[in-house]
Design a protein around this motif. Structure first.
Motif, PDB file in Angstrom:
ATOM      1  N   ARG A  99       1.130  -1.240  -0.486  1.00 62.91           N
ATOM      2  CA  ARG A  99       0.310  -0.024  -0.381  1.00 62.91           C
ATOM      3  C   ARG A  99       0.532   1.109  -0.243  1.00 62.91           C
ATOM      4  O   ARG A  99       0.892   2.348  -0.366  1.00 62.91           O
ATOM      5  CB  ARG A  99      -1.305   0.042   1.211  1.00 62.91           C
ATOM      6  N   ARG A 102       2.278   1.512  -3.821  1.00 68.46           N
ATOM      7  CA  ARG A 102       0.905   1.931  -4.430  1.00 68.46           C
ATOM      8  C   ARG A 102       0.889   3.184  -4.241  1.00 68.46           C
ATOM      9  O   ARG A 102       0.603   4.229  -4.747  1.00 68.46           O
ATOM     10  CB  ARG A 102      -0.498   1.129  -3.993  1.00 68.46           C
ATOM     11  N   ALA A 103       0.777   3.580  -2.513  1.00 62.29           N
ATOM     12  CA  ALA A 103       1.004   5.388  -2.755  1.00 62.29           C
ATOM     13  C   ALA A 103       1.821   6.497  -3.516  1.00 62.29           C
ATOM     14  O   ALA A 103       1.659   7.717  -3.618  1.00 62.29           O
ATOM     15  CB  ALA A 103       0.671   5.334  -1.312  1.00 62.29           C
ATOM     16  N   LYS A 105       3.522   5.872  -6.158  1.00 69.13           N
ATOM     17  CA  LYS A 105       3.629   5.945  -7.245  1.00 69.13           C
ATOM     18  C   LYS A 105       2.453   6.835  -7.851  1.00 69.13           C
ATOM     19  O   LYS A 105       2.732   7.266  -9.043  1.00 69.13           O
ATOM     20  CB  LYS A 105       3.145   4.027  -7.822  1.00 69.13           C
ATOM     21  N   LYS A 106       1.617   7.176  -6.975  1.00 67.61           N
ATOM     22  CA  LYS A 106       0.674   8.160  -7.448  1.00 67.61           C
ATOM     23  C   LYS A 106       1.266   9.849  -7.411  1.00 67.61           C
ATOM     24  O   LYS A 106       1.727  10.375  -7.645  1.00 67.61           O
ATOM     25  CB  LYS A 106      -0.770   8.008  -6.892  1.00 67.61           C
TER      26      LYS A 106
END
Length: 106
Positions: A99, A102-103, A105-106
């Motif tokens: 997570r 993923r955070a 990468k944004k």
């Protein structure tokens, strides 16, 4: 009527590895001392008329044992308990890491 919570508190002072797994053992010149993680909780109360109640519980996880052979003293872990703790811990860490990645990468 004695206060149940105080009585339970006095009795819980002796809880621990000794109450969960017993005394150290001597087997064929080898001394085995159990090691465990224990915890307990108790509660109690009463109403205005003097009726009371209480309860409690506890849990113990065997971590392993200290084994003494002559002058050699070493800790031998309980592999089953280690796996029971390590597998969920690794899953939670992996999920949290995924997570975070993923955070980022944004």
């Amino acid at each position: 009527m004695p206060n149940i919570a105080l009585e339970l508190g006095k009795q819980s002072a002796s809880f621990g590895v000794h109450s969960a797994y017993g005394e150290q053992q001597d087997v064929d010149g080898i001394r085995i001392i159990p090691v465990a993680l224990t915890w307990s909780g108790f509660g109690g109360g009463s109403d205005e008329s003097g009726n009371g109640g209480g309860g409690g519980g506890g849990y113990a996880v065997p971590l392993g044992a200290y084994v003494r052979r002559g002058d050699d003293l070493r800790f031998e872990p309980n592999v089953v308990s280690f796996l029971a703790v390590a597998i969920p811990f690794a899953w939670v860490c992996g999920r949290a890491l995924s997570r975070v990645i993923r955070a980022l990468k944004k």
